[in-house]
Structures are given as structure tokens and as C-alpha cells.
Enzyme design. Structure first.
Site, PDB file in Angstrom:
ATOM      1  CE  LYS A  34      -1.407   7.962   1.984  1.00  0.00           C
ATOM      2  NZ  LYS A  34      -2.365   6.877   2.246  1.00  0.00           N
ATOM      3  CB  SER A  60       3.498  10.945  -4.091  1.00  0.00           C
ATOM      4  OG  SER A  60       2.098  11.008  -4.181  1.00  0.00           O
ATOM      5  CB  VAL A  61       2.639  16.428  -2.278  1.00  0.00           C
ATOM      6  CG1 VAL A  61       4.121  16.494  -1.974  1.00  0.00           C
ATOM      7  CG2 VAL A  61       2.347  16.976  -3.679  1.00  0.00           C
ATOM      8  N   GLY A  62      -0.005  13.937  -2.660  1.00  0.00           N
ATOM      9  CA  GLY A  62      -1.462  13.794  -2.657  1.00  0.00           C
ATOM     10  C   GLY A  62      -1.831  12.625  -3.540  1.00  0.00           C
ATOM     11  CD  GLN A  76       0.748  -8.792  -2.653  1.00  0.00           C
ATOM     12  OE1 GLN A  76       1.396  -9.456  -3.438  1.00  0.00           O
ATOM     13  NE2 GLN A  76      -0.498  -8.445  -2.912  1.00  0.00           N
ATOM     14  CG  ASP A  93      -0.133  14.382   1.327  1.00  0.00           C
ATOM     15  OD1 ASP A  93       0.626  13.530   0.829  1.00  0.00           O
ATOM     16  OD2 ASP A  93      -1.344  14.194   1.522  1.00  0.00           O
ATOM     17  CG  ASP A 141      -1.897  -1.153   1.199  1.00  0.00           C
ATOM     18  OD1 ASP A 141      -2.205  -1.651   0.103  1.00  0.00           O
ATOM     19  OD2 ASP A 141      -2.315  -1.579   2.293  1.00  0.00           O
ATOM     20  N   GLY A 145       1.599   3.019  -2.553  1.00  0.00           N
ATOM     21  CA  GLY A 145       1.147   3.957  -3.591  1.00  0.00           C
ATOM     22  C   GLY A 145       1.630   3.538  -4.974  1.00  0.00           C
ATOM     23  CE  LYS A 146       2.351  -2.346  -4.366  1.00  0.00           C
ATOM     24  NZ  LYS A 146       2.118  -1.968  -2.966  1.00  0.00           N
ATOM     25  N   GLY A 147       0.166   1.830  -7.362  1.00  0.00           N
ATOM     26  CA  GLY A 147      -0.791   2.064  -8.442  1.00  0.00           C
ATOM     27  C   GLY A 147      -0.703   3.482  -8.965  1.00  0.00           C
ATOM     28  N   GLY A 157      -4.562  -4.103  -3.838  1.00  0.00           N
ATOM     29  CA  GLY A 157      -5.532  -3.056  -4.171  1.00  0.00           C
ATOM     30  C   GLY A 157      -4.723  -1.830  -4.547  1.00  0.00           C
ATOM     31  CG  HIS A 158      -1.937  -1.885  -7.055  1.00  0.00           C
ATOM     32  ND1 HIS A 158      -1.010  -2.408  -7.913  1.00  0.00           N
ATOM     33  CD2 HIS A 158      -1.684  -2.444  -5.848  1.00  0.00           C
ATOM     34  CE1 HIS A 158      -0.237  -3.261  -7.244  1.00  0.00           C
ATOM     35  NE2 HIS A 158      -0.637  -3.305  -5.996  1.00  0.00           N
ATOM     36  CB  THR A 176      -9.624  -6.143   3.596  1.00  0.00           C
ATOM     37  OG1 THR A 176      -8.560  -5.326   4.103  1.00  0.00           O
ATOM     38  CG2 THR A 176      -9.038  -7.332   2.863  1.00  0.00           C
TER      39      THR A 176
HETATM   40  P1  GDP Z   1      -0.735   0.446  -3.560  1.00  0.00           P
HETATM   41  O1  GDP Z   1      -1.341  -0.832  -3.128  1.00  0.00           O
HETATM   42  O2  GDP Z   1       0.745   0.491  -3.325  1.00  0.00           O
HETATM   43  O3  GDP Z   1      -1.080   0.826  -4.976  1.00  0.00           O
HETATM   44  O4  GDP Z   1      -1.360   1.577  -2.618  1.00  0.00           O
HETATM   45  P2  GDP Z   1      -2.903   1.711  -2.173  1.00  0.00           P
HETATM   46  O5  GDP Z   1      -3.689   2.204  -3.331  1.00  0.00           O
HETATM   47  O6  GDP Z   1      -3.374   0.458  -1.510  1.00  0.00           O
HETATM   48  O7  GDP Z   1      -2.791   2.777  -1.013  1.00  0.00           O
HETATM   49  C1  GDP Z   1      -2.284   4.035  -1.215  1.00  0.00           C
HETATM   50  C2  GDP Z   1      -3.360   5.051  -0.813  1.00  0.00           C
HETATM   51  O8  GDP Z   1      -2.773   6.320  -0.661  1.00  0.00           O
HETATM   52  C3  GDP Z   1      -4.437   5.211  -1.866  1.00  0.00           C
HETATM   53  O9  GDP Z   1      -5.645   5.531  -1.243  1.00  0.00           O
HETATM   54  C4  GDP Z   1      -3.924   6.394  -2.685  1.00  0.00           C
HETATM   55  O10 GDP Z   1      -4.971   7.102  -3.333  1.00  0.00           O
HETATM   56  C5  GDP Z   1      -3.300   7.236  -1.621  1.00  0.00           C
HETATM   57  N1  GDP Z   1      -2.139   8.039  -2.022  1.00  0.00           N
HETATM   58  C6  GDP Z   1      -1.170   7.741  -2.915  1.00  0.00           C
HETATM   59  N2  GDP Z   1      -0.209   8.705  -2.905  1.00  0.00           N
HETATM   60  C7  GDP Z   1      -0.596   9.606  -1.980  1.00  0.00           C
HETATM   61  C8  GDP Z   1      -0.005  10.810  -1.487  1.00  0.00           C
HETATM   62  O11 GDP Z   1       1.075  11.234  -1.877  1.00  0.00           O
HETATM   63  N3  GDP Z   1      -0.698  11.488  -0.512  1.00  0.00           N
HETATM   64  C9  GDP Z   1      -1.885  11.048  -0.026  1.00  0.00           C
HETATM   65  N4  GDP Z   1      -2.470  11.754   0.916  1.00  0.00           N
HETATM   66  N5  GDP Z   1      -2.455   9.916  -0.471  1.00  0.00           N
HETATM   67  C10 GDP Z   1      -1.815   9.196  -1.419  1.00  0.00           C
HETATM   68  P1  IMO Z   2      -0.880  -4.076  -2.311  1.00  0.00           P
HETATM   69  O1  IMO Z   2      -0.424  -4.627  -3.635  1.00  0.00           O
HETATM   70  C1  IMO Z   2      -0.971  -4.536   2.020  1.00  0.00           C
HETATM   71  C2  IMO Z   2      -1.025  -8.643   3.588  1.00  0.00           C
HETATM   72  C3  IMO Z   2      -2.276  -9.097   4.303  1.00  0.00           C
HETATM   73  C4  IMO Z   2      -1.688 -10.099   5.281  1.00  0.00           C
HETATM   74  C5  IMO Z   2      -0.563 -10.735   4.470  1.00  0.00           C
HETATM   75  C6  IMO Z   2      -0.943 -12.064   3.825  1.00  0.00           C
HETATM   76  O2  IMO Z   2      -2.179  -3.360  -2.373  1.00  0.00           O
HETATM   77  O3  IMO Z   2       0.221  -3.306  -1.652  1.00  0.00           O
HETATM   78  P2  IMO Z   2      -2.474 -12.724   1.746  1.00  0.00           P
HETATM   79  O4  IMO Z   2      -3.906 -12.412   1.443  1.00  0.00           O
HETATM   80  O5  IMO Z   2      -1.516 -12.254   0.730  1.00  0.00           O
HETATM   81  O6  IMO Z   2      -2.257 -14.167   2.092  1.00  0.00           O
HETATM   82  O7  IMO Z   2      -2.170 -11.911   3.112  1.00  0.00           O
HETATM   83  O8  IMO Z   2      -0.220  -9.794   3.467  1.00  0.00           O
HETATM   84  N1  IMO Z   2      -1.244  -8.111   2.222  1.00  0.00           N
HETATM   85  C7  IMO Z   2      -1.183  -6.810   1.896  1.00  0.00           C
HETATM   86  N2  IMO Z   2      -1.007  -5.723   2.670  1.00  0.00           N
HETATM   87  N3  IMO Z   2      -1.077  -4.410   0.689  1.00  0.00           N
HETATM   88  C8  IMO Z   2      -1.222  -5.481  -0.102  1.00  0.00           C
HETATM   89  O9  IMO Z   2      -1.196  -5.404  -1.450  1.00  0.00           O
HETATM   90  C9  IMO Z   2      -1.325  -6.754   0.503  1.00  0.00           C
HETATM   91  N4  IMO Z   2      -1.501  -8.013   0.031  1.00  0.00           N
HETATM   92  C10 IMO Z   2      -1.437  -8.823   1.095  1.00  0.00           C
HETATM   93  O10 IMO Z   2      -2.920  -8.027   4.945  1.00  0.00           O
HETATM   94  O11 IMO Z   2      -1.089  -9.413   6.353  1.00  0.00           O
HETATM   95 MG    MG Z   3      -2.867  -1.511  -1.856  1.00  0.00          MG
END
Ligand code: GDP
Ligand code: IMO
Ligand code: MG
Length: 428
Positions: free
Chosen positions: A331, A412-414, A224, A333, A13, A15-17, A40-41, A301
């Protein structure tokens, strides 16, 4: 041409997406190399917020090919819902979305096994996303799995039934009631398989290597984060795939000497969902403030994410394992408004000061040693250049770069696509 890799350096999480979407215009192909719908990207642009689980994050750019690699595990039902959600965007997915025949399929019984295993573990549960990831990769390495290419075979149903029977035998060892759900799950699954059959299924390793020979540029998208890697993460509280750079070779069929840049992405603080060690976790009002300011709730989730200060020893470890050439800090910000910002530079490990992740990092064994830095009050979300940044924020950036020894190339600042500051052109 070469392949660049973008991957998470923390517990996911990061901010890969968002960043893959920002960088896509520089590439011909975006290729996901591991994980599945546990990911979840999130992408935000033009007032739209979109979460992708299986589909690569370059999908919104016309002309870019998006490959789901052999290292990915696919739940046809979740995949089919993802496709449906893209209907309003007028994308030609038949052209732009290519799926490896060697990617493994998540069966309904994989999801049930995941849930049964977690329930049996009780308080020791991994905190899995319950998407069937662990059991599917177990069948892959156990040489029992079903692959996307199998849907084209005449005996696909038989193969399905054989694997399902194996799973039912396993499930009989658990005290877990699933029979009622399974019928509906199977119906949905086979409907989704019918849709999958109509999509562009390819031998992705050939496709990608031919593309390289033809001079195309590829960005490999990780899911991940490195600290969830099956080998190098905080085992057993990890996911079941190789989330680190090496996973891009096995997950796409690309040779290691094809890899050029490795973009390591991290938040300016830390978060984690699910169980497992988290040395800098905050249990106080600061942790709550980080969660509230950063909207730290899982994109897959909805679970609240655990929050804490930036952990340099863990980051250094991830940078080393991956051979990171450029850092991307997200993030920033969210840190606005704190009087003091802490950064963990070392650990006190049972009385000894160390600067690396030890074998055992369970709660209580590691105590973070912090450096304190003055915070900044300014809102960073409309910053457009380095020059506009508060001095205290510049010091934070410099401190992290000095500690890690790798430049931060993008900030990244948002959440929006536009809230991105390129400090150094990373792709030619
Ligand atoms: P990923 O799984 O690595 O793609 O990241 P996620 O999408 O699960 O989580 C990143 C969250 O932070 C998402 O809700 C993005 O919209 C948000 N986000 C990404 N970059 C920034 C940032 O620079 N600032 C803030 N405030 N939110 C961000
Ligand atoms: P993105 O790509 C954050 C965590 C789960 C759990 C562990 C094992 O959005 O960054 P699994 O379902 O893979 O067997 O769960 O890994 N986990 C993540 N945490 N971002 C993810 O993906 C994750 N994918 C799995 O919360 O701790
Ligand atoms: Mg994610």
C-alpha cells in the site's frame, strides 16, 4: 524441500491474501496455519475482488493444493458460504482443497459466548470479530473441543450436545439473551456439517511431511498479524492463536528446521481494527485521509480501521520474533500526495527514549518520536520497476530497510495482482 512462511507484522490486514496469490505459482501447496473466519484475505485479479476467510489464498491457481491446517478453527456455516461463492470459478475443490481432521470446529454457542463475553466487558471489550474465535481456542486448550475428524464418528451428535450443554451452563452466568437465535443457527450448522463431510478431510501433518519428502514446495499462510499474537501481541487486545512464525510449526505439524524463508508483510503505514494500544494512531485529518485513500474498512466486519504512521519499534519487534528474512511493503501508493510523511523511530516512554515495545503500551504511556521525510506527489499505482520510482519514495524504502536491517523484496502499489514489483527474486 522446505517450507516458506508468509505472515503479517502489524495488526492484520497487511495484504497477505494478495501476496500469497501472487507467490502461489512458485509453490505446490499453500497451507493456512491458524486463525479462522476472523480473517478476511482480499484478492483482486481480472476485474474480480474476492475475500477469503478460511480457504487459503492459493485457491484460484489450478494445480496448487490448498490445505487448511490443524491450527485453524472452522465455522462450517461460513466455510460453506465461502465454497458457494467459489462456484462460478470452475475450481475442482475436491482436488485442490484439503482440510485437516485436527482443525477445531466453531459451534454456534462459541459465537454466542464470544458475543456475550464482549457485551459483558462493555467499554473494555476486545473488539473481537464475533466469530467465536476466543471461545473455540479456549475449548481447544481446555481439551473440550470438537474437531473436523469428529464429524466422521457415529457419536458426533452426542459430542456436540455435551459441549453445547457446557456452553449453556457458561452462558447462564451472562445476562445475554440467545435462545431465539440458537435454533436457526444450529439448523444451519448441521446442514453445513453435512457439506463438510463430503469434502476432502485429511491427516494434514502426514500429508504435508510426505509432500516435503517428495520435493514439494510449501508456503504457509498466516492470518491476523504479529501484534495480535496471543503471547507477543498487545495482550489482552489480541486474538487467541499464535500468529507468529512458531504457529506455522504447531499449526501444520512441520518441524522448525524445515522453515526456510520468512516473508514479513507490512503496510507502509499502520492500521488496526478493534480495541487496544496503537502508539502512532492519528485522530486528525491525516488519519482520515489514510483511511479514505487506503479504503481502510475491515474485509470481514466492514468496521473502519484505525490509521496511523509507520511504527519502526513495533516492526523491529515483529521482525525479531518471527526471524523475518524478507520484507514485503504494501500500500505504498496510499502515501502519495502527503507533503510530509512521518515515521516513528522511537518512543518516549514516561520521559525515557526507547526503541522497543515496553510491557505496558496503553494509551498515554507511549509517545511516538518521529522522523519526518518529504512525501511524493506521483501516483505509484502504475509503477513497474524500481527505476521508475520517485526519489523521495526510494528514500522512504531505504530508510525503512536501514532501520529494520532486512531487505524489502516485494513492493505492492495497488490491490491488483499485477500491481506488484518484485525487487529481489524471493523464491527459486
Ligand atoms: P489481509 O487480511 O492481510 O489479506 O489484508 P486485507 O485483504 O484484509 O486488507 C488489505 C486491503 O488492501 C485489501 O482491500 C486489498 O485489496 C488492499 N490492498 C492490498 N495491497 C494493496 C496495495 O498495495 N495498495 C492498495 N491501495 N491496496 C492494497
Ligand atoms: P486478517 O487475517 C485485522 C482483531 C479483531 C480484534 C482482535 C480479536 O484479515 O489480517 P478475534 O475475532 O480474533 O477474537 O478478535 O483481533 N482481528 C483482526 N484484525 N485482521 C484480521 O485478520 C483480524 N482477525 C482478528 O479486530 O481486535
Ligand atoms: Mg484482512
Amino acid at each position: 524441500m522446505n517450507v516458506d512462511v508468509l505472515l503479517g507484522l502489524q495488526w492484520g490486514d497487511e495484504g497477505k491474501g494478495k501476496i500469497v496469490d501472487v507467490l502461489t505459482r512458485k509453490y505446490d501447496i499453500i497451507a493456512r496455519f491458524q486463525g479462522g473466519p476472523n480473517a478476511g484475505h482480499t484478492l483482486e485479479f481480472d476485474g474480480i475482488k474476492h475475500v477469503l476467510h478460511t480457504i487459503p489464498s492459493g485457491i484460484f491457481h489450478n494445480g496448487t493444493k490448498n490445505v487448511i491446517g490443524n491450527g485453524v478453527v472452522i465455522d462450517p456455516v461460513i466455510f460453506s458460504k465461502e465454497i458457494d461463492k467459489l462456484k462460478d470459478f470452475n475450481l475442482n475443490l475436491q482436488e485442490s482443497l484439503l482440510i485437516s481432521r485436527k482443525a477445531h470446529l466453531i459451534l454456534p454457542t462459541h459465537r454466542i459466548l464470544d458475543a456475550a463475553s464482549e457485551a459483558a466487558k462493555g467499554k473494555d471489550k476486545i473488539g473481537s470479530t464475533l466469530k467465536g474465535i476466543g471461545p473455540t481456542y479456549m475449548d481447544k486448550t481446555g481439551r473440550n473441543g470438537l474437531r473436523v475428524g469428529d464429524v466422521e464418528l457415529a457419536d458426533f451428535r452426542e459430542r456436540y450436545n455435551t459441549l453445547k450443554a457446557k456452553h449453556e451452563q457458561l452462558l447462564s452466568h451472562y445476562d445475554y439473551d440467545y435462545a431465539q437465535d440458537l435454533l436457526q443457527m444450529e439448523e444451519d450448522w448441521f446442514n453445513a456439517i453435512d457439506q463438510l463431510k463430503t469434502m476432502n478431510l485429511i491427516d494434514s501433518e502426514h500429508y504435508l511431511n510426505s509432500a516435503l519428502r517428495a520435493g514439494k514446495k510449501i508456503l504457509a499462510e498466516g492470518a491476523q498479524g504479529s501484534l495480535l499474537d496471543i503471547d507477543f501481541g498487545s495482550y489482552p487486545f489480541v486474538t487467541s492463536s499464535t500468529t507468529t512464525c512458531a504457529g506455522s510449526c504447531t499449526g501444520l505439524g512441520i518441524a522448525p528446521n524445515r522453515i526456510n524463508k520468512v516473508f514479513g508483510i507490512f503496510k507502509a503505514y499502520c492500521t488496526r481494527v478493534g480495541s487496544g494500544p496503537f502508539p502512532t494512531e492519528l485522530f486528525d485529518s491525516i488519519g482520515e485521509e489514510l483511511r479514505a485513500n487506503g479504503h481502510e474498512y475491515g474485509a470481514t466486519t466492514g468496521r473502519p480501521r484505525r490509521c496511523g504512521w509507520l511504527d519502526i519499534p513495533a516492526l523491529k519487534y515483529a521482525v525479531e520474533i518471527n526471524g523475518v528474512t524478507n520484507l514485503i511493503m504494501m500500500k505504498s501508493d496510499v502515501l502519495s500526495g502527503f507533503d510530509i510523511i512521518k515515521i516513528c523511530t522511537h518512543y518516549n516512554y514516561q520521559g525515557e527514549i526507547i526503541d522497543h515495545l515496553p510491557y505496558s503500551s496503553e494509551d498515554g504511556l507511549i509517545e511516538p518520536v518521529y522522523t519526518e521525510m518529504p512525501g511524493w506527489k506521483e501516483d505509484l499505482t502504475s509503477l513497474e520497476s524500481y527505476e521508475q520510482m520517485p526519489e523521495t519514495f526510494k528514500s522512504y524504502i531505504k530508510f525503512v530497510e536501514d532501520q529494520i536491517g532486512v531487505p524489502i523484496s516485494i513492493l505492492s502499489v495497488g490491490p491488483n495482482r499485477t500491481q506488484t514489483i518484485i525487487l529481489e527474486e524471493v523464491v527459486n
